[in-house]
Design a protein around this motif. Sequence first.
Motif, PDB file in Angstrom:
ATOM      1  N   ALA A  88     -11.870  20.620   5.610  1.00 25.10           N
ATOM      2  CA  ALA A  88     -11.989  20.575   6.872  1.00 25.10           C
ATOM      3  C   ALA A  88     -12.907  19.312   7.356  1.00 25.10           C
ATOM      4  CB  ALA A  88     -11.207  21.273   7.751  1.00 25.10           C
ATOM      5  N   GLY A  89     -14.233  19.437   6.776  1.00 22.76           N
ATOM      6  CA  GLY A  89     -15.503  18.918   6.840  1.00 22.76           C
ATOM      7  C   GLY A  89     -15.876  17.457   8.196  1.00 22.76           C
ATOM      8  N   ASP A  90     -16.183  18.021   8.795  1.00 25.83           N
ATOM      9  CA  ASP A  90     -16.479  16.153   9.825  1.00 25.83           C
ATOM     10  C   ASP A  90     -17.550  15.534   9.043  1.00 25.83           C
ATOM     11  OD1 ASP A  90     -18.611  18.243  10.408  1.00 25.83           O
ATOM     12  OD2 ASP A  90     -17.877  18.686  12.317  1.00 25.83           O
ATOM     13  N   ALA A  91     -17.870  14.817   9.983  1.00 23.16           N
ATOM     14  CA  ALA A  91     -18.918  13.555   9.840  1.00 23.16           C
ATOM     15  C   ALA A  91     -20.460  14.433  10.109  1.00 23.16           C
ATOM     16  CB  ALA A  91     -18.779  12.786  10.698  1.00 23.16           C
ATOM     17  N   ALA A  92     -20.741  15.442  10.292  1.00 29.98           N
ATOM     18  CA  ALA A  92     -21.761  16.408  10.221  1.00 29.98           C
ATOM     19  C   ALA A  92     -21.921  16.824   8.132  1.00 29.98           C
ATOM     20  CB  ALA A  92     -22.375  17.560  10.902  1.00 29.98           C
ATOM     21  N   THR A  93     -20.794  17.465   8.290  1.00 28.25           N
ATOM     22  CA  THR A  93     -20.842  17.674   6.783  1.00 28.25           C
ATOM     23  C   THR A  93     -19.748  17.386   5.818  1.00 28.25           C
ATOM     24  OG1 THR A  93     -18.627  19.344   6.979  1.00 28.25           O
ATOM     25  CG2 THR A  93     -20.186  20.111   8.475  1.00 28.25           C
ATOM     26  N   TRP A  94     -19.899  15.684   5.886  1.00 26.11           N
ATOM     27  CA  TRP A  94     -18.913  15.174   4.966  1.00 26.11           C
ATOM     28  C   TRP A  94     -19.103  13.295   5.431  1.00 26.11           C
ATOM     29  CZ3 TRP A  94     -15.285  11.382   3.763  1.00 26.11           C
ATOM     30  CH2 TRP A  94     -15.310  11.442   2.620  1.00 26.11           C
ATOM     31  N   PRO A 107     -17.959   9.601   3.770  1.00 24.97           N
ATOM     32  CA  PRO A 107     -17.397   9.144   2.173  1.00 24.97           C
ATOM     33  C   PRO A 107     -18.544   8.756   1.350  1.00 24.97           C
ATOM     34  CG  PRO A 107     -16.767   8.002   4.442  1.00 24.97           C
ATOM     35  CD  PRO A 107     -17.556   9.022   4.580  1.00 24.97           C
ATOM     36  N   PRO A 108     -18.702   8.803  -0.346  1.00 22.10           N
ATOM     37  CA  PRO A 108     -19.104   8.734  -1.323  1.00 22.10           C
ATOM     38  C   PRO A 108     -19.417   7.433  -1.030  1.00 22.10           C
ATOM     39  CG  PRO A 108     -17.445   9.509  -2.268  1.00 22.10           C
ATOM     40  CD  PRO A 108     -16.806   9.878  -0.627  1.00 22.10           C
ATOM     41  N   ASN A 109     -18.940   6.448  -0.650  1.00 25.40           N
ATOM     42  CA  ASN A 109     -18.859   5.193  -0.766  1.00 25.40           C
ATOM     43  C   ASN A 109     -19.721   4.373   0.103  1.00 25.40           C
ATOM     44  OD1 ASN A 109     -18.895   1.855  -0.394  1.00 25.40           O
ATOM     45  ND2 ASN A 109     -16.754   2.199  -0.742  1.00 25.40           N
ATOM     46  N   ARG A 110     -21.028   4.175   0.609  1.00 25.17           N
ATOM     47  CA  ARG A 110     -21.871   4.488   2.123  1.00 25.17           C
ATOM     48  C   ARG A 110     -21.401   2.794   2.292  1.00 25.17           C
ATOM     49  NH1 ARG A 110     -26.698   6.724   2.261  1.00 25.17           N
ATOM     50  NH2 ARG A 110     -27.238   7.997   1.119  1.00 25.17           N
ATOM     51  N   GLY A 111     -20.946   1.866   1.859  1.00 27.55           N
ATOM     52  CA  GLY A 111     -20.152   1.118   2.544  1.00 27.55           C
ATOM     53  C   GLY A 111     -19.372   1.039   3.847  1.00 27.55           C
ATOM     54  N   PHE A 112     -18.008   1.756   3.506  1.00 30.39           N
ATOM     55  CA  PHE A 112     -17.187   2.694   4.444  1.00 30.39           C
ATOM     56  C   PHE A 112     -17.885   3.173   5.714  1.00 30.39           C
ATOM     57  CE2 PHE A 112     -13.336   5.056   4.681  1.00 30.39           C
ATOM     58  CZ  PHE A 112     -13.191   4.533   5.550  1.00 30.39           C
ATOM     59  N   ARG A 113     -19.609   3.718   5.489  1.00 32.83           N
ATOM     60  CA  ARG A 113     -19.320   5.058   6.758  1.00 32.83           C
ATOM     61  C   ARG A 113     -18.983   4.351   7.512  1.00 32.83           C
ATOM     62  NH1 ARG A 113     -23.634   8.325   3.425  1.00 32.83           N
ATOM     63  NH2 ARG A 113     -22.626   8.821   1.401  1.00 32.83           N
ATOM     64  N   CYS A 114     -19.922   3.036   8.260  1.00 32.67           N
ATOM     65  CA  CYS A 114     -19.414   2.742   9.515  1.00 32.67           C
ATOM     66  C   CYS A 114     -18.309   2.733   9.554  1.00 32.67           C
ATOM     67  CB  CYS A 114     -20.125   1.548   9.312  1.00 32.67           C
ATOM     68  SG  CYS A 114     -21.947   1.255   9.521  1.00 32.67           S
ATOM     69  N   GLU A 115     -17.631   2.030   9.118  1.00 35.53           N
ATOM     70  CA  GLU A 115     -16.079   1.978   9.425  1.00 35.53           C
ATOM     71  C   GLU A 115     -14.793   2.941   9.437  1.00 35.53           C
ATOM     72  OE1 GLU A 115     -11.471  -0.060   7.640  1.00 35.53           O
ATOM     73  OE2 GLU A 115     -13.922  -0.353   6.473  1.00 35.53           O
ATOM     74  N   LYS A 163     -23.469   8.900  15.493  1.00 34.45           N
ATOM     75  CA  LYS A 163     -24.303   8.886  16.308  1.00 34.45           C
ATOM     76  C   LYS A 163     -25.314   7.862  15.181  1.00 34.45           C
ATOM     77  CE  LYS A 163     -24.192  10.348  20.866  1.00 34.45           C
ATOM     78  NZ  LYS A 163     -24.672  11.203  21.886  1.00 34.45           N
ATOM     79  N   GLY A 164     -25.823   8.837  14.604  1.00 33.83           N
ATOM     80  CA  GLY A 164     -26.720   8.207  13.664  1.00 33.83           C
ATOM     81  C   GLY A 164     -26.564   7.038  12.891  1.00 33.83           C
ATOM     82  N   ILE A 165     -24.726   7.452  12.389  1.00 34.91           N
ATOM     83  CA  ILE A 165     -23.765   5.862  11.430  1.00 34.91           C
ATOM     84  C   ILE A 165     -23.978   5.126  12.044  1.00 34.91           C
ATOM     85  CG2 ILE A 165     -21.850   6.028   9.885  1.00 34.91           C
ATOM     86  CD1 ILE A 165     -21.973   8.865   9.713  1.00 34.91           C
ATOM     87  N   LEU A 166     -23.907   4.989  13.252  1.00 35.36           N
ATOM     88  CA  LEU A 166     -23.419   3.723  14.112  1.00 35.36           C
ATOM     89  C   LEU A 166     -24.527   3.179  14.064  1.00 35.36           C
ATOM     90  CD1 LEU A 166     -19.758   4.758  16.223  1.00 35.36           C
ATOM     91  CD2 LEU A 166     -19.857   4.069  13.991  1.00 35.36           C
ATOM     92  N   ALA A 167     -25.706   4.000  14.706  1.00 40.40           N
ATOM     93  CA  ALA A 167     -26.354   3.327  14.914  1.00 40.40           C
ATOM     94  C   ALA A 167     -27.132   2.212  13.703  1.00 40.40           C
ATOM     95  CB  ALA A 167     -28.381   4.179  15.611  1.00 40.40           C
ATOM     96  N   GLY A 168     -26.684   2.575  12.850  1.00 40.26           N
ATOM     97  CA  GLY A 168     -27.430   1.769  11.465  1.00 40.26           C
ATOM     98  C   GLY A 168     -26.292   0.659  10.819  1.00 40.26           C
ATOM     99  N   CYS A 169     -25.126   0.185  12.005  1.00 42.85           N
ATOM    100  CA  CYS A 169     -24.280  -0.142  11.577  1.00 42.85           C
ATOM    101  C   CYS A 169     -24.489  -1.752  11.710  1.00 42.85           C
ATOM    102  CB  CYS A 169     -22.480   0.032  11.923  1.00 42.85           C
ATOM    103  SG  CYS A 169     -22.087   1.522  11.073  1.00 42.85           S
TER     104      CYS A 169
END
Length: 58
Positions: free
Chosen positions: A11-17, A19-27, A52-58
């Motif tokens: 049940a982890g959210d983006a703060a705790t989990w 995707p291991p595939n870094r190329g999919f994190r923006c999506e 916000k941190g993830i999306l800032a790097g997209c």
Amino acid sequence: MDGATNQAKGAGDAATWLPPNRGFRCEYAARQVAVKAKYGLWVTAAEGAALKGILAGC
């Protein structure tokens, strides 16, 4: 996502989990934001900062 990855997420959210595939994190982050906005779901401060941190790097 395969079964083992889904179980690792739990049940982890983006703060705790993320995707291991870094190329999919923006999506992944964009989908999370879209679903939460569409259904008026809440976001914790930590989750919001992570998204916000993830999306800032997209």
